[in-house]
Scaffold this motif. Structure first.
Motif, PDB file in Angstrom:
ATOM      1  N   GLY A 116       0.861  -1.261   0.049  1.00  0.00           N
ATOM      2  CA  GLY A 116      -0.158  -0.105   0.013  1.00  0.00           C
ATOM      3  C   GLY A 116       0.856   1.431   0.072  1.00  0.00           C
ATOM      4  N   GLY A 117       2.016   1.302   0.765  1.00  0.00           N
ATOM      5  CA  GLY A 117       2.866   2.403   0.925  1.00  0.00           C
ATOM      6  C   GLY A 117       3.534   2.709  -0.563  1.00  0.00           C
ATOM      7  N   LEU A 118       3.862   1.361  -1.282  1.00  0.00           N
ATOM      8  CA  LEU A 118       4.345   1.623  -2.719  1.00  0.00           C
ATOM      9  C   LEU A 118       3.481   2.205  -3.619  1.00  0.00           C
ATOM     10  N   VAL A 119       2.312   1.623  -3.524  1.00  0.00           N
ATOM     11  CA  VAL A 119       1.176   2.156  -4.493  1.00  0.00           C
ATOM     12  C   VAL A 119       1.067   3.597  -4.182  1.00  0.00           C
TER      13      VAL A 119
ATOM     14  N   ARG B 224      22.867   8.718  -1.722  1.00  0.00           N
ATOM     15  CA  ARG B 224      22.368   7.846  -0.524  1.00  0.00           C
ATOM     16  C   ARG B 224      22.059   8.479   0.649  1.00  0.00           C
ATOM     17  N   ALA B 225      22.877   9.587   0.562  1.00  0.00           N
ATOM     18  CA  ALA B 225      22.239  10.714   1.662  1.00  0.00           C
ATOM     19  C   ALA B 225      20.841  11.201   1.475  1.00  0.00           C
ATOM     20  N   HIS B 226      20.510  11.321   0.340  1.00  0.00           N
ATOM     21  CA  HIS B 226      19.215  11.994  -0.295  1.00  0.00           C
ATOM     22  C   HIS B 226      18.256  10.855   0.452  1.00  0.00           C
ATOM     23  N   ALA B 227      18.418   9.610  -0.042  1.00  0.00           N
ATOM     24  CA  ALA B 227      17.504   8.464   0.285  1.00  0.00           C
ATOM     25  C   ALA B 227      17.452   8.389   1.697  1.00  0.00           C
ATOM     26  N   ILE B 228      18.381   8.224   2.345  1.00  0.00           N
ATOM     27  CA  ILE B 228      18.492   7.786   3.899  1.00  0.00           C
ATOM     28  C   ILE B 228      17.453   8.931   4.661  1.00  0.00           C
ATOM     29  N   ALA B 229      17.842  10.369   4.189  1.00  0.00           N
ATOM     30  CA  ALA B 229      17.171  11.282   4.962  1.00  0.00           C
ATOM     31  C   ALA B 229      15.965  11.484   4.615  1.00  0.00           C
TER      32      ALA B 229
ATOM     33  N   LEU C  51       8.006   2.461   4.768  1.00  0.00           N
ATOM     34  CA  LEU C  51       9.041   1.777   4.083  1.00  0.00           C
ATOM     35  C   LEU C  51       8.494   1.664   2.548  1.00  0.00           C
ATOM     36  N   GLY C  52       7.232   1.345   2.461  1.00  0.00           N
ATOM     37  CA  GLY C  52       6.680   1.373   0.970  1.00  0.00           C
ATOM     38  C   GLY C  52       6.849   2.618   0.393  1.00  0.00           C
ATOM     39  N   LEU C  53       6.314   3.710   1.027  1.00  0.00           N
ATOM     40  CA  LEU C  53       6.296   4.978   0.469  1.00  0.00           C
ATOM     41  C   LEU C  53       7.706   5.333   0.103  1.00  0.00           C
ATOM     42  N   ALA C  54       8.752   5.105   0.914  1.00  0.00           N
ATOM     43  CA  ALA C  54      10.091   5.473   0.598  1.00  0.00           C
ATOM     44  C   ALA C  54      11.037   4.753  -0.316  1.00  0.00           C
ATOM     45  N   LEU C  55      10.258   3.258  -0.758  1.00  0.00           N
ATOM     46  CA  LEU C  55      11.027   2.644  -1.273  1.00  0.00           C
ATOM     47  C   LEU C  55      11.608   2.555  -2.666  1.00  0.00           C
TER      48      LEU C  55
END
Length: 728
Positions: A340-343, A372-377, A498-502
């Motif tokens: 659901g978060g991914l969609v 990677r820094a962008h993604a982690i933050a 996690l799904g939203l940020a994946l």
């Protein structure tokens, strides 16, 4: 003659102003009132204070006259606190100047609850009303105020006592000797039953006659001989009441359905010994002492137990088959939440914030470490926000508030603040202002810090704007979270994050994906400015939501706040690098921004005019029961103006000629409930169907039985199949 003309010319502007004010105040206000009654004879007001705590008012309205419902106001004197006035439904009327209003002919009865300061012996209230003469000469009276100074019945003067003993009122002083309002025995006034929906979910129902209410905070539930097993009630929103002895409290009138979650090791138990202690009152009468009922609840099926020594309790509503939230395993709920978060990334509510993130991703193409820094933050901002949102919802629900996914947007103040945030983000992306920690991840100062603060805030903003949307798979996962223990619920919210940020995690940690991104260049500044316009559209959409919640006044206040916000950002940019005193107006402009927001938060909901011939029936439990008893299939749509998924379904399926033809062909009724504002009745319906929020679609069949819950994202084929089966 010339001096006289000169004096008239000098006074002409003032005369024009007075004329305009008179013309705008109301149409056709006659100077000659031949044949017109004085206002006190056209609208004869009488009062009744025989019921303690309730001021009853009655207007006798002369023929050819009417009163406006929306023009009635009550102003208490010092020492008097008034509750919300109760009026009957009026006649629908379209006024040339006021729009759609309600009016009263002949007579009207209203009531206003009140409390008095200790030692008060009289009730002093100002009552304002306004009406019109509807035949020639057609005029409308100016607002008229009558100052009431009323004695109180013997024995009802306010006192300073606050104990439970003081709360037990004298019945003879309250109701006289008629006996028609005599209090019922406690067993009849407060009927209690309990039913097990499954081994982990109980439903308690209190049934009370009209005029009786139950205190929420005086209710206690416990189990006998069940150590380690805890009961967690999910209190629906009740009615706020100014109680002279307990202060501002939450009470429930007529009926209370209370879902209760059972947590802990119940072993092989087939029944639970429940003990419920509670207290209630007769409105305007006595308050009963604390009552305790013992109930044995069977866990093997939905068999009801009653705490009444006499009479059979009404049947509790059964749970929807296969829809118990804890019938889903934890691992399946986590998988659904991740999907659901991914969609959710593809839903229209999240796309504006993805504009910001797209710029950040393109800027990160220079370095894998920076990607990677962008993604982690960004992921940290998303996860922290989801956990905070989950904790807030679970805490407030356990305290008795009916909250669900997206219901924070039921608060007009939050809608206004979010609209201003979107405006500020758009102005930043348009290049009109640059922040030290730029919201668009640009600027030399931010680049030297790696853009962590901007990425984190972007993740927070993504969660905030995602809340009006419900993606596929999310409904079941959130329903599980709202019914499961807190630790499991938080895991579900983390999986959603996690799904939203994946997608952004994948780009940050998979070099092959990062290499596919376009290289940074001057073209990015144009793209960034172009992507500011989805932010402006989001602000406009939030202003539309606010208009539906609190009317045109709210939009006006929001626009004033937006002007002050733009002023503060403009001066912030112009004063960059200057002394502190030069930047002081920025703080003043921000404070000015808060003033209209404060006024916005205090606006009451507007009176919604009824729309005839729309083919939509407003939801109410009574109307639904009537339709089902008549054998009519019903399509129930629970929606809200801030729910983007709801609006998408309405545009593509429900507000179409094909759907209206389907309703006519199947003989079904389209019933809609509006959850834009807080509504306990709709909250109870959502709770019954284990829905974490809106949209919720339930189809009730012609032959009776439990309704069929449809997915959150509709298709025409799915709706047609459900209604066709329901009509058989």
């Amino acid at each position: 003659m010339r001096p006289m003309i000169g004096r008239l010319a000098a006074r002409l502007p003032m005369l024009l102003v007075l004329f305009c004010l008179a013309a705008l105040s109301r149409p056709s206000f006659a100077q000659e009132e031949d044949g017109l009654l004085p206002v006190t004879q056209a609208y004869r007001l009488s009062t009744d204070t025989s019921t303690p705590g309730v001021l009853k008012l009655h207007w006798d309205i002369a023929p050819d006259y009417y009163l406006y419902r929306g023009r009635m106001k009550f102003k208490p004197a010092d020492g008097v606190t008034l509750g919300e006035a109760t009026f009957p439904d009026g006649e629908k009327h379209h006024d040339e100047y006021l729009g759609d209003v309600e009016i009263y002919h002949h007579a009207i009865d209203a009531s206003v609850p009140y409390t008095l300061a200790p030692g008060s012996t009289r009730l002093r209230v100002g009552v304002q009303f306004q009406g019109c003469h509807e035949v020639d000469p057609k005029i409308c009276y100016p607002p008229h105020t009558e100052q009431l100074d009323l004695p109180l019945p013997v024995g009802t003067a306010a006192s300073g006592g606050g104990s439970l003993g003081a709360a037990l009122q004298s019945l003879g002083a309250t109701h006289g000797s008629s006996g028609s309002d005599a209090p019922l025995p406690a067993e009849q006034a407060f009927r209690l039953e309990a039913v097990a929906q499954d081994a982990r979910h109980l439903l308690l129902r209190w049934s009370m006659p009209p005029g009786y209410y139950l205190y929420r905070d005086q209710t206690r539930l416990q189990l006998r001989d069940a150590k380690g097993v805890e009961l967690t009630p999910q209190w629906p929103a009740g009615t706020r009441k100014d109680d002279p002895h307990f202060g501002s409290v939450t009470v429930y009138f007529s009926e209370l359905d209370l879902p209760v979650t059972v947590a802990g090791d119940i072993g092989g138990r087939t029944r639970l010994a429940l003990e419920a202690s509670f207290q209630g009152c007769q409105d305007g009468g006595l308050c009963y002492p604390m009552m305790t009922r013992a109930l044995d609840v069977e866990l093997g099926g939905a068999q009801s137990a009653t705490g009444m020594p006499t009479a059979t309790a009404p049947e509790a509503p059964p749970a929807a088959a296969g829809q118990g939230p804890l019938q889903t395993s934890l691992w399946l709920a986590l998988l659904l939440a991740l999907g659901g978060g991914l969609v959710l990334n593809l839903m229209p509510c999240v796309l504006p914030v993805l504009s910001i993130k797209a710029v950040g991703l393109l800027e990160s193409g220079e370095s894998p470490a920076r990607a990677r820094a962008h993604a982690i933050a960004y992921t940290a901002g998303v996860l922290v926000s989801f956990v905070a949102l989950g904790l807030g919802i679970l805490a407030l629900r356990s305290a008795g508030h009916a909250l669900g996914w997206g219901t924070q947007l039921q608060q007009p103040l939050l809608v206004g603040v979010l609209a201003l945030v979107m405006l500020a983000v758009g102005l930043s992306m348009s290049g009109l202002v640059q922040f030290g920690a730029s919201l668009g991840n640009t600027g030399a100062g931010l680049a030297s810090r790696g853009g962590m603060a901007g990425d984190f805030f972007t993740g927070v903003l993504a969660v905030v704007v995602a809340s009006p949307c419900t993606a596929p798979f999310m409904g079941s996962a959130l329903a599980f979270a709202f019914a499961a223990p807190a630790a499991y619920a938080l895991l579900v919210f983390v999986a959603l994050g996690l799904g939203l940020a994946l997608p952004f995690l994948a780009v940050g940690f998979v070099p092959a994906l990062a290499r596919r991104l376009p290289r940074p260049g001057r073209w990015m500044e144009t793209l960034k400015q172009l992507l500011a316009f989805p932010m402006y559209l989001t602000a406009a959409w939030l202003a539309w939501v606010l208009a539906n919640q609190r009317g045109a006044d709210a939009v006006g206040l929001l626009l004033v706040a937006a002007v002050f916000l733009a002023l503060s950002l403009w001066w912030f940019e112009r004063s960059r690098g200057r002394a502190g005193l030069v930047r002081a107006p920025v703080l003043l402009a921000l404070l000015a921004t808060a003033v209209p927001l404060y006024a916005l938060a205090r606006l009451p909901p507007p009176v919604r005019a009824a729309h005839a011939d729309t083919g939509v029936v407003a939801y109410s439990p009574q109307k639904l029961a009537e339709l089902r008893a008549a054998g009519t299939p019903v399509f129930v749509d629970m929606t809200a103006d801030w729910c983007v998924t709801c609006k998408a379904n309405e545009h593509t399926v429900l507000d179409t000629a094909a759907f209206r033809a389907l309703l006519q062909r199947t003989g079904a009724v389209y019933m809609r409930g509006d959850w834009t504002d807080v509504n306990p009745t709709i909250a109870a319906f959502l709770e019954h169907y284990h829905s974490p929020g809106v949209p919720l679609y339930v189809v009730f069949p012609r032959g009776g039985g439990e309704g069929r819950k449809l997915p959150t994202v509709l298709t025409s084929g799915l709706v047609e199949q459900a209604l066709t089966e329901a009509a058989r």
